[in-house]
Design a protein around this motif. Sequence first.
Motif, PDB file in Angstrom:
ATOM      1  N   LEU A  31       2.466 -14.411 -10.833  1.00 55.73           N
ATOM      2  CA  LEU A  31       1.889 -13.270 -11.546  1.00 55.73           C
ATOM      3  C   LEU A  31       1.812 -13.555 -13.039  1.00 55.73           C
ATOM      4  CD1 LEU A  31       3.725 -10.319  -9.748  1.00 55.73           C
ATOM      5  CD2 LEU A  31       1.325 -10.954  -9.518  1.00 55.73           C
ATOM      6  N   VAL A  50      -0.273 -10.029  -5.859  1.00 49.48           N
ATOM      7  CA  VAL A  50       1.000 -10.170  -5.129  1.00 49.48           C
ATOM      8  C   VAL A  50       0.724 -10.695  -3.718  1.00 49.48           C
ATOM      9  CG1 VAL A  50       2.976  -8.924  -4.134  1.00 49.48           C
ATOM     10  CG2 VAL A  50       2.236  -8.425  -6.471  1.00 49.48           C
ATOM     11  N   LEU A  73      -0.147  -3.316 -14.688  1.00 47.90           N
ATOM     12  CA  LEU A  73      -0.467  -2.745 -13.389  1.00 47.90           C
ATOM     13  C   LEU A  73      -1.902  -2.242 -13.392  1.00 47.90           C
ATOM     14  CD1 LEU A  73       2.780  -0.746 -12.695  1.00 47.90           C
ATOM     15  CD2 LEU A  73       2.050  -2.871 -11.664  1.00 47.90           C
ATOM     16  N   ALA A 114       4.876  -3.447  -4.436  1.00 49.71           N
ATOM     17  CA  ALA A 114       3.583  -3.969  -3.948  1.00 49.71           C
ATOM     18  C   ALA A 114       3.749  -4.574  -2.555  1.00 49.71           C
ATOM     19  CB  ALA A 114       3.046  -5.011  -4.921  1.00 49.71           C
ATOM     20  N   LEU A 115       4.848  -5.285  -2.335  1.00 53.12           N
ATOM     21  CA  LEU A 115       5.096  -5.863  -1.007  1.00 53.12           C
ATOM     22  C   LEU A 115       5.287  -4.751   0.022  1.00 53.12           C
ATOM     23  CD1 LEU A 115       7.475  -8.781  -2.044  1.00 53.12           C
ATOM     24  CD2 LEU A 115       5.220  -9.027  -0.990  1.00 53.12           C
ATOM     25  N   ARG A 129       3.976  -1.880   0.022  1.00 51.96           N
ATOM     26  CA  ARG A 129       2.673  -1.271   0.338  1.00 51.96           C
ATOM     27  C   ARG A 129       1.906  -2.081   1.375  1.00 51.96           C
ATOM     28  NH1 ARG A 129       2.980   0.248  -5.232  1.00 51.96           N
ATOM     29  NH2 ARG A 129       1.987  -1.657  -5.964  1.00 51.96           N
ATOM     30  N   GLU A 162       8.304  -3.783  -9.348  1.00 56.44           N
ATOM     31  CA  GLU A 162       6.866  -3.652  -9.048  1.00 56.44           C
ATOM     32  C   GLU A 162       6.457  -4.610  -7.935  1.00 56.44           C
ATOM     33  OE1 GLU A 162       5.047  -1.364  -9.930  1.00 56.44           O
ATOM     34  OE2 GLU A 162       6.071  -0.483 -11.649  1.00 56.44           O
ATOM     35  N   ILE A 163       7.047  -5.813  -7.927  1.00 56.06           N
ATOM     36  CA  ILE A 163       6.753  -6.765  -6.841  1.00 56.06           C
ATOM     37  C   ILE A 163       7.231  -6.189  -5.506  1.00 56.06           C
ATOM     38  CG2 ILE A 163       7.350  -9.026  -5.873  1.00 56.06           C
ATOM     39  CD1 ILE A 163       7.425 -10.076  -8.798  1.00 56.06           C
ATOM     40  N   PHE A 182      -3.341  -5.817  -9.135  1.00 60.52           N
ATOM     41  CA  PHE A 182      -1.951  -6.270  -9.049  1.00 60.52           C
ATOM     42  C   PHE A 182      -1.528  -6.552  -7.605  1.00 60.52           C
ATOM     43  CE2 PHE A 182       2.635  -5.554  -8.766  1.00 60.52           C
ATOM     44  CZ  PHE A 182       3.099  -6.416  -9.738  1.00 60.52           C
ATOM     45  N   ASP A 183      -1.820  -5.586  -6.695  1.00 61.54           N
ATOM     46  CA  ASP A 183      -1.425  -5.776  -5.296  1.00 61.54           C
ATOM     47  C   ASP A 183      -2.114  -7.001  -4.690  1.00 61.54           C
ATOM     48  OD1 ASP A 183       0.001  -3.492  -5.684  1.00 61.54           O
ATOM     49  OD2 ASP A 183      -0.700  -2.474  -3.869  1.00 61.54           O
TER      50      ASP A 183
END
Lengths: 92, 186
Positions: free
Chosen positions: B174, B120, B112, A60-61, A63, A56-57, B116-117
């Motif tokens: 996180l 990050v 999520l 996200a990166l 994106r 997921e990290i 979340f983004d």
Amino acid sequence: MKHLVSWMRDMAECRHVRPLLQSYLDDAVDESTRERVARHVAACRRCGREAKVYAEIKAALHRRGAGADPEAVRRLKVFASRLAEHGDVPDL
Amino acid sequence: MRHSEAAADEVRAEAFTRYVLPETNLLFRVALTLTRQPADAEDLVQDTLVRAYRAVERFDGKHPRAWLLTILRNTHLNRNRRRRPALFNDPDHALAQLDVVDPGGSAEDVFLDGRFDAAVDAAFAELPQRYQQAVALVDIEGLTYQEAAHVLQVPKGTVLSRVHRARNKIRKRLKAAGFVRRGGGR
């Protein structure tokens, strides 16, 4: 006793696999390691979840990359096309 | 004579169109990672394109991306030398100062949602620059460890170490922010 042996074997596999999780997600391990890690993360809840967190990290990166200025890219493509078509090379 | 020059120009243009043009977008994104400033990145890519154009007739056609990334990296280094000669040879101490990867811990769940983004992003922004560059090249631009090593001019193992530690630091942030929940065991 049988359970204890099985548990110790599982823990040993966790210790082996966990340092490989990120390389596995980056597709930077050989085929036999990939199969071993895939088998383990499918069976082990703890390592499977840790792999999911890293995945997921990574996602996200990735994106974040969608934010590159399209106008700047367009200008550079025009510049590159001009070079290709006219050999128009300014002094550096 | 004029005819042979025209033929050489045509060969150069054809090679440039085949090997360089399709990588313009990638070059800009990698340049952004190196310079962190869009205007600087655009200038860097322009210089890189000009140098690639001049060199393309000597390029053997193998591994065009690695060839272009080498030109980009060298152009970036030359620009830095011209601009900031005193800062250029800073030693890399950042690696030794970072946390060791924690092999223990419990199972984790990722929560999520829309935040979340952003979380990050915030964790990424707090990373040392060398870690940002490595993880940006691998995760954002999709380069292999080897390609990223080429750009950063460090061994492949250094890229691997930086990327893994960067993600681990993001994971810890996180977790601290409540996006990763400790759960049960096996």
